[in-house]
Design a protein around this motif. Sequence first.
Motif, PDB file in Angstrom:
ATOM      1  N   PHE B  99      23.828 -24.308  -4.731  1.00 21.77           N
ATOM      2  CA  PHE B  99      23.051 -23.081  -4.925  1.00 21.77           C
ATOM      3  C   PHE B  99      22.355 -22.706  -3.626  1.00 21.77           C
ATOM      4  N   GLY B 100      22.159 -21.436  -3.426  1.00 20.85           N
ATOM      5  CA  GLY B 100      21.430 -20.963  -2.259  1.00 20.85           C
ATOM      6  C   GLY B 100      19.937 -21.046  -2.515  1.00 20.85           C
ATOM      7  N   ALA B 101      19.166 -21.312  -1.460  1.00 24.95           N
ATOM      8  CA  ALA B 101      17.713 -21.350  -1.599  1.00 24.95           C
ATOM      9  C   ALA B 101      17.120 -21.024  -0.241  1.00 24.95           C
ATOM     10  N   GLU B 102      15.833 -20.721  -0.212  1.00 24.60           N
ATOM     11  CA  GLU B 102      15.199 -20.456   1.072  1.00 24.60           C
ATOM     12  C   GLU B 102      15.077 -21.749   1.871  1.00 24.60           C
ATOM     13  N   THR B 103      15.097 -22.891   1.172  1.00 26.27           N
ATOM     14  CA  THR B 103      15.107 -24.176   1.866  1.00 26.27           C
ATOM     15  C   THR B 103      16.370 -24.937   1.473  1.00 26.27           C
ATOM     16  N   ALA B 104      16.890 -25.758   2.406  1.00 27.02           N
ATOM     17  CA  ALA B 104      18.039 -26.600   2.077  1.00 27.02           C
ATOM     18  C   ALA B 104      17.574 -28.036   1.876  1.00 27.02           C
ATOM     19  N   ASP B 105      16.272 -28.227   1.738  1.00 28.55           N
ATOM     20  CA  ASP B 105      15.687 -29.560   1.624  1.00 28.55           C
ATOM     21  C   ASP B 105      15.770 -30.045   0.170  1.00 28.55           C
ATOM     22  N   ALA B 106      16.845 -30.764  -0.147  1.00 20.84           N
ATOM     23  CA  ALA B 106      17.082 -31.209  -1.522  1.00 20.84           C
ATOM     24  C   ALA B 106      15.971 -32.140  -2.002  1.00 20.84           C
ATOM     25  N   GLU B 107      15.430 -32.942  -1.069  1.00 24.04           N
ATOM     26  CA  GLU B 107      14.352 -33.875  -1.433  1.00 24.04           C
ATOM     27  C   GLU B 107      13.128 -33.121  -1.944  1.00 24.04           C
ATOM     28  N   ALA B 108      12.725 -32.099  -1.166  1.00 28.11           N
ATOM     29  CA  ALA B 108      11.531 -31.322  -1.531  1.00 28.11           C
ATOM     30  C   ALA B 108      11.731 -30.639  -2.878  1.00 28.11           C
ATOM     31  N   LEU B 109      12.920 -30.091  -3.091  1.00 25.50           N
ATOM     32  CA  LEU B 109      13.193 -29.397  -4.357  1.00 25.50           C
ATOM     33  C   LEU B 109      13.155 -30.381  -5.524  1.00 25.50           C
ATOM     34  N   SER B 110      13.730 -31.574  -5.311  1.00 26.50           N
ATOM     35  CA  SER B 110      13.747 -32.574  -6.376  1.00 26.50           C
ATOM     36  C   SER B 110      12.342 -33.074  -6.697  1.00 26.50           C
ATOM     37  N   ALA B 111      11.543 -33.292  -5.640  1.00 29.05           N
ATOM     38  CA  ALA B 111      10.168 -33.762  -5.854  1.00 29.05           C
ATOM     39  C   ALA B 111       9.379 -32.738  -6.665  1.00 29.05           C
ATOM     40  N   ALA B 112       9.529 -31.473  -6.295  1.00 29.13           N
ATOM     41  CA  ALA B 112       8.817 -30.416  -7.021  1.00 29.13           C
ATOM     42  C   ALA B 112       9.289 -30.378  -8.477  1.00 29.13           C
ATOM     43  N   GLN B 140       2.369 -22.184  -9.163  1.00 32.59           N
ATOM     44  CA  GLN B 140       2.185 -22.570  -7.760  1.00 32.59           C
ATOM     45  C   GLN B 140       0.895 -23.354  -7.576  1.00 32.59           C
ATOM     46  N   ALA B 141      -0.182 -22.837  -8.174  1.00 32.16           N
ATOM     47  CA  ALA B 141      -1.489 -23.473  -8.014  1.00 32.16           C
ATOM     48  C   ALA B 141      -1.482 -24.878  -8.620  1.00 32.16           C
ATOM     49  N   ALA B 142      -0.826 -25.024  -9.769  1.00 34.72           N
ATOM     50  CA  ALA B 142      -0.787 -26.330 -10.428  1.00 34.72           C
ATOM     51  C   ALA B 142       0.009 -27.335  -9.597  1.00 34.72           C
ATOM     52  N   LEU B 143       1.079 -26.859  -8.967  1.00 34.94           N
ATOM     53  CA  LEU B 143       1.891 -27.755  -8.131  1.00 34.94           C
ATOM     54  C   LEU B 143       1.079 -28.215  -6.921  1.00 34.94           C
ATOM     55  N   THR B 144       0.349 -27.282  -6.324  1.00 34.01           N
ATOM     56  CA  THR B 144      -0.516 -27.616  -5.186  1.00 34.01           C
ATOM     57  C   THR B 144      -1.544 -28.665  -5.607  1.00 34.01           C
ATOM     58  N   ALA B 145      -2.088 -28.507  -6.817  1.00 35.88           N
ATOM     59  CA  ALA B 145      -3.088 -29.449  -7.323  1.00 35.88           C
ATOM     60  C   ALA B 145      -2.511 -30.859  -7.448  1.00 35.88           C
ATOM     61  N   MET B 146      -1.178 -30.959  -7.553  1.00 37.39           N
ATOM     62  CA  MET B 146      -0.545 -32.279  -7.643  1.00 37.39           C
ATOM     63  C   MET B 146      -0.184 -32.824  -6.267  1.00 37.39           C
ATOM     64  N   GLY B 147      -0.644 -32.134  -5.214  1.00 39.75           N
ATOM     65  CA  GLY B 147      -0.416 -32.620  -3.858  1.00 39.75           C
ATOM     66  C   GLY B 147       0.942 -32.258  -3.288  1.00 39.75           C
ATOM     67  N   LEU B 148       1.621 -31.295  -3.920  1.00 40.42           N
ATOM     68  CA  LEU B 148       2.930 -30.856  -3.418  1.00 40.42           C
ATOM     69  C   LEU B 148       2.815 -29.421  -2.898  1.00 40.42           C
ATOM     70  N   PRO B 149       3.762 -28.990  -2.058  1.00 39.72           N
ATOM     71  CA  PRO B 149       3.643 -27.637  -1.497  1.00 39.72           C
ATOM     72  C   PRO B 149       3.950 -26.553  -2.540  1.00 39.72           C
ATOM     73  N   GLY B 150       2.911 -25.957  -3.100  1.00 38.83           N
ATOM     74  CA  GLY B 150       3.071 -24.897  -4.102  1.00 38.83           C
ATOM     75  C   GLY B 150       3.817 -23.701  -3.532  1.00 38.83           C
ATOM     76  N   SER B 151       3.710 -23.533  -2.216  1.00 43.10           N
ATOM     77  CA  SER B 151       4.355 -22.394  -1.554  1.00 43.10           C
ATOM     78  C   SER B 151       5.874 -22.421  -1.726  1.00 43.10           C
ATOM     79  N   LEU B 152       6.398 -23.598  -2.062  1.00 46.38           N
ATOM     80  CA  LEU B 152       7.841 -23.712  -2.315  1.00 46.38           C
ATOM     81  C   LEU B 152       8.261 -22.730  -3.409  1.00 46.38           C
ATOM     82  N   LEU B 153       7.339 -22.484  -4.349  1.00 44.95           N
ATOM     83  CA  LEU B 153       7.667 -21.639  -5.505  1.00 44.95           C
ATOM     84  C   LEU B 153       7.342 -20.168  -5.260  1.00 44.95           C
ATOM     85  N   GLU B 154       7.208 -19.820  -3.971  1.00 43.64           N
ATOM     86  CA  GLU B 154       6.855 -18.435  -3.658  1.00 43.64           C
ATOM     87  C   GLU B 154       8.079 -17.536  -3.577  1.00 43.64           C
TER      88      GLU B 154
END
Lengths: 386, 386
Positions: B99-112, B140-154
């Motif tokens: 799938f196409g995404a703004e990031t190709a970082d599979a790790e970051a996507l899986s962690a989120a 987004q805000a809830a993900l940030t609260a868990m210490g992950l980059p909420g901006s990923l979901l922008e």
Amino acid sequence: MNVGIICEYNPFHLGHRKQIVRIREDFGADSGVVCAMSGNFVQRGHPAIFDKMRRAEAAVRCGADLVLELPAPVCLSSAEGFAMGGVSILSRLCDGLCFGAETADAEALSAASQALLSEDFSPLLRERLATGKSFPAARQAALTAMGLPGSLLETPNNILAVEYCKAILAQGSPMKPLPIRREGSYHAQTPDAANPSASSLRLQLEQGADISPYLPIEAARCFENAPIHTLQAGERAVLYRLRTMTEAEFAALPFGSEGLWRKLMHAARQEANLEAVAAAVKSKRYTRTRIDRMILCACLGITQAQMEAEAPYVRVLAFNDRGRKILKAVKKQGFFRNAGEPVDHPYQDLERRWENLYPLFRVDAPGVPGGNLRERLFYPPKFTNP
Amino acid sequence: MNVGIICEYNPFHLGHRKQIVRIREDFGADSGVVCAMSGNFVQRGHPAIFDKMRRAEAAVRCGADLVLELPAPVCLSSAEGFAMGGVSILSRLCDGLCFGAETADAEALSAASQALLSEDFSPLLRERLATGKSFPAARQAALTAMGLPGSLLETPNNILAVEYCKAILAQGSPMKPLPIRREGSYHAQTPDAANPSASSLRLQLEQGADISPYLPIEAARCFENAPIHTLQAGERAVLYRLRTMTEAEFAALPFGSEGLWRKLMHAARQEANLEAVAAAVKSKRYTRTRIDRMILCACLGITQAQMEAEAPYVRVLAFNDRGRKILKAVKKQGFFRNAGEPVDHPYQDLERRWENLYPLFRVDAPGVPGGNLRERLFYPPKFTNP
């Protein structure tokens, strides 16, 4: 004397005013003129070109005293049902029923009507239908077999006139039939200046032409800038309904006897557009109008059972002072209800459905659902401020 | 290796072929490419601009091996339901999901994705929703609260990518997530020559422009003279449905929670056109897409219950020899059925209804009901005659 007219005024034109003027010439200037007019859907299985409130206002501005709405199931009935429904309503208020016909011979029309209602008629008709004749042709032949002029039933206004006379006889109506000779062609394609036909005017309107030369000035003002409505404009709405109906819903339609509902169902599931659906169902046996009515009933959700049931009340669309007085005498019965007046009856849900669907036939753009339900009945201002 | 793609191809363009070429570069020229593609109705709550058979043929002519139809209730789901439905189908056949995404970082996507599925997430999300935030902002805000980059979901493609990863995790799918960086703007209004967006191409098509410069030549040939479909063209059909639905039917709609179905019901009974209906229902809390989907579900007769039920089978729209072999391995299960193949299951009645309604959205004129049902699946002739 109160004289009734069963009409569509689709749209109201010079010929219609001529009829009202003629009534007052013949029966006195103080005669009441009461119209039972089709609402937003008309006998030919189409939406009315202008909405009922505008058409009712035009009628009162041009001499009618009271305009009542023929319920949609009456408007979409066969000529017989249309006449029965109109006569039943007007009998509550009127002493005479005036209608145009190719003949003004009330005796001949009454004799034909009596024959059509007699016990001898049915077997004669059945015999002729069995030979494969269409219903209108078989009826003419059967009337001739009874020694009466079958040719009387050759012309469209006479056919309707005979239905009015039949309804008056069958219902024991107090109304006297008052035929007047109708001039001009009923369905001419180009309007005749003195006697325009409503269908020629609709054609002009659809082509964007100015029809005001064929209308009384008061009617022209009512219709100025009024949106026009056509079946074509609402085609996809009708097709939506036809493509989602169940077999049971098709079977419950009016006009569906002899397997016609099944033919319509198959056509609806095969053909791309309304013209193709109707053409696939059409045969020598069934008129195109019958099929168009059946399709519009499908769209409006009108079943055979609803078609047969009498409406529990009738809407008053417009009146003047004289019309209001005519109405007052019977108003207590609760049968006549003002346009827009809430009535605690399940029939009101059907009315709402029809009112919500009519604006989908507006040519320029879909209109708000139930626009007419928010309008008050028309009562000319000059009467309120004398 | 068989690689799956969840897609709409609305329409298929140069960017889509680039993705298929890239898969074969990365995973070997003999990789199978299996597409789970929206049928005649797409995620944004609109009809597809070209019908599914043409779009599936274009995909196979441009390098896909097998095109399966995402069932309409999956296509019209939320992003989450869309991903769940697509992953569930492709998991039967594929080892990877590209799938196409703004990031190709599979790790970051899986962690989120893992975080979003964790038990800790729901209470954090609810807290943020309670402050009046929209769902995307609260997430987004809830993900940030868990210490992950909420901006990923922008960004829109990342949001969908995370849904794919979540679905893979939740279903224990054998597929490996294979993100590739997507270039160009997803919703640009004017097409970018190298990376056109499907929405810019639809806009061009609606304006009558030639979009062939943005398509592989094989796709352009498939779409030549193909009729286009828009929600606007079928507006009166949709309004017919909205104006005739009962309260119970509105209540049974998907996306109707928190009284949204009631808001839609009132709007449908008040407003003149679809734009006005959607605008009246829209609020900060609900996206326009959700409302558009809800309206299209109403038109198609898709209820919340149908949305939640898994489709009993999935249609095969097009394949080549390799695609046929991929399918053969699982075909015995009876889950994959050829386009147009009769299946003795009540779900087929729903499919028919949807197929009968799609041609009402054709721009030039309404099309025959169920046109696609009469077509065979596409199998390129060069493969049959080697």
